[in-house]
Design a protein around this motif. Structure first.
Motif, mmCIF file in Angstrom:
data_model
loop_
_atom_site.group_PDB
_atom_site.id
_atom_site.type_symbol
_atom_site.label_atom_id
_atom_site.label_comp_id
_atom_site.label_asym_id
_atom_site.label_seq_id
_atom_site.Cartn_x
_atom_site.Cartn_y
_atom_site.Cartn_z
ATOM 1 N N THR A 292 41.542 27.742 46.263
ATOM 2 C CA THR A 292 40.991 27.029 45.116
ATOM 3 C C THR A 292 39.474 26.919 45.291
ATOM 4 O O THR A 292 38.932 27.247 46.344
ATOM 5 N N GLY A 293 38.800 26.435 44.239
ATOM 6 C CA GLY A 293 37.353 26.260 44.315
ATOM 7 C C GLY A 293 36.650 27.581 44.580
ATOM 8 O O GLY A 293 36.910 28.584 43.907
ATOM 9 N N GLU A 294 35.752 27.575 45.564
ATOM 10 C CA GLU A 294 35.023 28.802 45.899
ATOM 11 C C GLU A 294 35.945 29.898 46.415
ATOM 12 O O GLU A 294 35.574 31.078 46.417
ATOM 13 N N ASN A 295 37.138 29.528 46.861
ATOM 14 C CA ASN A 295 38.089 30.501 47.404
ATOM 15 C C ASN A 295 39.118 30.961 46.375
ATOM 16 O O ASN A 295 40.074 31.661 46.734
ATOM 17 N N ALA A 296 38.940 30.590 45.110
ATOM 18 C CA ALA A 296 39.919 30.933 44.082
ATOM 19 C C ALA A 296 40.034 32.443 43.904
ATOM 20 O O ALA A 296 39.063 33.202 44.102
ATOM 21 N N LEU A 297 41.221 32.875 43.534
ATOM 22 C CA LEU A 297 41.447 34.270 43.197
ATOM 23 C C LEU A 297 40.781 34.572 41.854
ATOM 24 O O LEU A 297 40.658 33.684 41.007
ATOM 25 N N THR A 298 40.357 35.797 41.649
ATOM 26 C CA THR A 298 39.666 36.138 40.411
ATOM 27 C C THR A 298 40.331 37.324 39.731
ATOM 28 O O THR A 298 40.926 38.192 40.383
ATOM 29 N N SER A 299 40.228 37.349 38.401
ATOM 30 C CA SER A 299 40.774 38.453 37.626
ATOM 31 C C SER A 299 40.073 38.490 36.273
ATOM 32 O O SER A 299 39.145 37.713 36.019
ATOM 33 N N LYS A 300 40.523 39.389 35.403
ATOM 34 C CA LYS A 300 39.971 39.517 34.056
ATOM 35 C C LYS A 300 41.107 39.657 33.055
ATOM 36 O O LYS A 300 42.207 40.121 33.401
ATOM 37 N N VAL A 301 40.831 39.241 31.814
ATOM 38 C CA VAL A 301 41.802 39.432 30.742
ATOM 39 C C VAL A 301 42.142 40.925 30.652
ATOM 40 O O VAL A 301 41.248 41.785 30.664
ATOM 41 N N GLY A 302 43.425 41.222 30.589
ATOM 42 C CA GLY A 302 43.887 42.598 30.520
ATOM 43 C C GLY A 302 44.238 43.205 31.859
ATOM 44 O O GLY A 302 44.833 44.285 31.911
ATOM 45 N N GLU A 303 43.889 42.529 32.964
ATOM 46 C CA GLU A 303 44.235 43.039 34.287
ATOM 47 C C GLU A 303 45.621 42.557 34.702
ATOM 48 O O GLU A 303 46.000 41.419 34.429
ATOM 49 N N THR A 304 46.334 43.437 35.374
ATOM 50 C CA THR A 304 47.687 43.130 35.838
ATOM 51 C C THR A 304 47.648 42.845 37.332
ATOM 52 O O THR A 304 47.141 43.653 38.117
ATOM 53 N N VAL A 305 48.196 41.696 37.702
ATOM 54 C CA VAL A 305 48.200 41.261 39.100
ATOM 55 C C VAL A 305 49.640 41.219 39.612
ATOM 56 O O VAL A 305 50.540 40.709 38.925
ATOM 57 N N LEU A 306 49.858 41.765 40.791
ATOM 58 C CA LEU A 306 51.147 41.633 41.469
ATOM 59 C C LEU A 306 51.006 40.520 42.493
ATOM 60 O O LEU A 306 50.243 40.634 43.453
#
Length: 405
Positions: A292-306
Motif C-alpha cells: 500500500t502507499g508508496e509500495n502499491a501495485l500499479t496498472s492502467k485501464v485496459g491492462e490485464t493483471v494475473l
C-alpha cells in the motif's frame, strides 16, 4: 541417500547453543524427554514420527532400482528469480521442447519489521530474503532444477517441499541443508496450476518455519498458455504475486511484542502463541503496508493483471474492491476457470490465480474479505490504476450534500 554428517563438521557453536535452547523449550512445553540428533536442532520431543518423516523419505532414495532420469530432448535455461510482488521473465506460451529450468535459492534468516506502528518484528525464515519466497514459473512437462543453499552463518536446518512435485514428500525428504551446505533437486512439472512450496524440517519445526515466512508459490503454465472454458486463449500484461502470511508474535505481560537477538530464540514463545491458532498479524508480502502507499501495485485501464495469491497455512478469501475475478483458477489450470467471481477461495496450503482487466482508474483495494484480517490484521494491498474515467460504468450523479427533512 540423505547424508548425515559428523557433528564436528557442522560450523559455528551458535547452532549448538540454539539446539540446546530449542530442545529445552520443547521439553518444557511437552514434558517430554528430548534427545538431540547428531546433526541438527530437530524436535525429537515433539511428534517424533513426524520429525523423522522428511529424513526417512530422503533415505528411501538409496533404492538401487530407481529408474534413471531421461533428459533426452531437454534444453537448459537459467531463470533469474526476482523479489515479490514481481514475476520472473517467462513465456506465456511455451516455444520449443521441454526445458530444465535452473534456479538458485538461499535460505536467509532475516530480522524483519512486521508493523512499524507497534514495533512488531520477526526473525523471518526466508527463501532469497523475502516473504513470500520468489515466484517460480515453468510449463507443464518442464523440469525445475533447484540449487538450495543454507548460508554458513544460519542458525537452523532448512529444506523445501514443492506441492507441485511428485515423491519424497514434495522433495522435502531430499533437500535438508544445514549451515554451510547446498543441495540440488530436480523435479518434473506434471500438473498445470499454481502451487505452494514451503519449508518442512520436521515436527513442530514445520509450522514454526511456515509461520515465520518460509513459503512461496510455483506457477506451472499449460504449454499452450491459459484458456477459457471454450478453449480461447487468455493473456495477461503483468503478474501481481501476493503472499498472505500469518504471524503469531509473542507478547510480554504488558502486551508489547517481544524482541529476540537471533533467529530461533523465539522458538518456545512462538509455539505457545501458535497453539492458540489466533494470528497477531495476517499480512501481504511480509508486513503491514508492504503493498500500500508508496509500495502499491500499479496498472492502467485496459491492462490485464494475473493475481497469484499464496497462503501456505490458513484459508483466505481474496476480494478486489471495485473489480472482480473475471477468471479464477483454484490451483488447477486443467479445469475451466471460474467466471466473474466477487470473492474467491484460497485453501490453506495452496495458491490461486485470478485474472482481471481494469476498466476504471483509481485505487482498488485487494483484501482478505475476512475483514477482521483484511482491515485489523493487515491483509490489504492497493492497485493504483491510471486512465480515463468511464461514466457509463459509474457516475456520481449528485455529490454529498445536506438534505431537507
Amino acid at each position: 541417500m540423505t547424508k548425515f554428517i559428523n557433528p564436528g563438521l557442522v560450523p559455528t557453536s551458535r547452532r549448538n547453543i540454539l539446539r540446546g535452547s530449542v530442545l529445552a523449550g520443547a521439553a518444557a512445553l511437552t514434558g517430554a524427554a528430548v534427545q538431540a540428533s547428531p546433526r541438527a536442532p530437530r524436535m525429537a520431543g515433539i511428534n517424533r514420527a513426524s520429525a523423522d518423516l522428511y529424513h526417512v523419505a530422503g533415505e528411501q532414495q538409496s533404492d538401487s532400482t530407481a529408474v534413471p532420469a531421461d533428459l533426452t530432448g531437454y534444453t537448459r535455461v537459467k531463470m533469474e528469480l526476482v523479489p515479490p510482488p514481481f514475476a520472473p521473465a517467462h513465456e506465456q506460451v511455451a516455444t520449443g521442447g521441454p526445458k530444465i529450468i535452473e534456479i538458485t535459492m538461499e535460505t536467509s534468516e532475516v530480522l524483519m519489521t512486521v508493523d512499524e506502528d507497534t514495533g512488531a518484528e520477526v526473525w523471518a525464515l526466508t527463501y532469497n530474503g523475502s516473504v513470500p519466497g520468489p515466484l517460480i514459473i515453468c510449463h507443464e512437462g518442464d523440469m525445475v532444477e533447484l540449487t538450495l543453499r543454507n548460508p554458513v552463518d544460519s542458525m537452523m536446518e532448512h529444506n523445501i517441499d514443492f506441492h507441485a512435485s511428485t515423491g519424497a514428500l514434495g522433495g522435502g525428504g531430499l533437500t535438508h541443508v544445514y549451515p554451510g551446505e547446498e543441495t540440488v533437486l530436480r523435479w518434473k512439472a506434471t500438473k498445470a496450476g499454481c502451487f505452494t512450496y514451503h519449508c518442512a524440517p520436521g515436527g513442530a519445526m514445520i509450522p514454526y518455519h511456515v509461520t515465520h515466512g518460509m513459503n512461496g508459490a510455483v506457477m506451472v503454465l499449460p504449454r499452450d498458455g491459459l484458456k477459457d472454458a471454450d478453449g480461447n486463449p487468455l493473456r495477461y500484461d503483468s503478474i501481481a504475486y501476493i503472499g498472505e502470511q500469518d504471524y503469531y508474535l509473542p507478547m510480554d505481560e504488558n502486551g508489547d511484542y517481544r524482541t529476540y537477538e537471533a533467529a530461533g530464540d523465539d522458538y518456545g514463545d512462538s509455539l505457545e502463541a501458535m497453539r492458540g491458532l489466533i494470528p497477531t498479524h495476517s499480512v501481504f508480502n511480509g508486513a503491514v503496508g508492504a503493498l500500500t502507499g508508496e509500495n502499491a501495485l500499479t496498472s492502467k485501464v485496459g491492462e490485464t493483471v494475473l493475481m497469484i495469491h499464496n497462503q501456505a497455512n490458513r484459508d483466505s478469501r481474496p476480494h478486489l474492491i471495485g473489480g472482480h475475478g473475471s477468471y479464477v483458477w483454484e490451483s488447477s489450470f486443467t479445469d475451466p476457470p471460474l467466471r466473474d467471481m466477487e470473492t474467491w477461495f484460497v485453501r490453506g496450503g495452496s495458491a490461486v490465480a485470478a485474472m482481471y482487466t481494469f476498466e476504471q482508474p483509481g485505487v482498488y483495494a485487494y483484501v482478505n474479505h475476512n475483514l477482521i484480517e483484511g482491515v485489523m490484521l493487515g491483509a490489504t494491498a492497493h492497485f493504483v490504476v491510471e486512465g480515463e474515467w468511464d461514466n457509463n460504468l459509474m457516475e456520481q450523479v449528485v455529490a454529498p450534500r445536506a438534505f431537507a427533512t
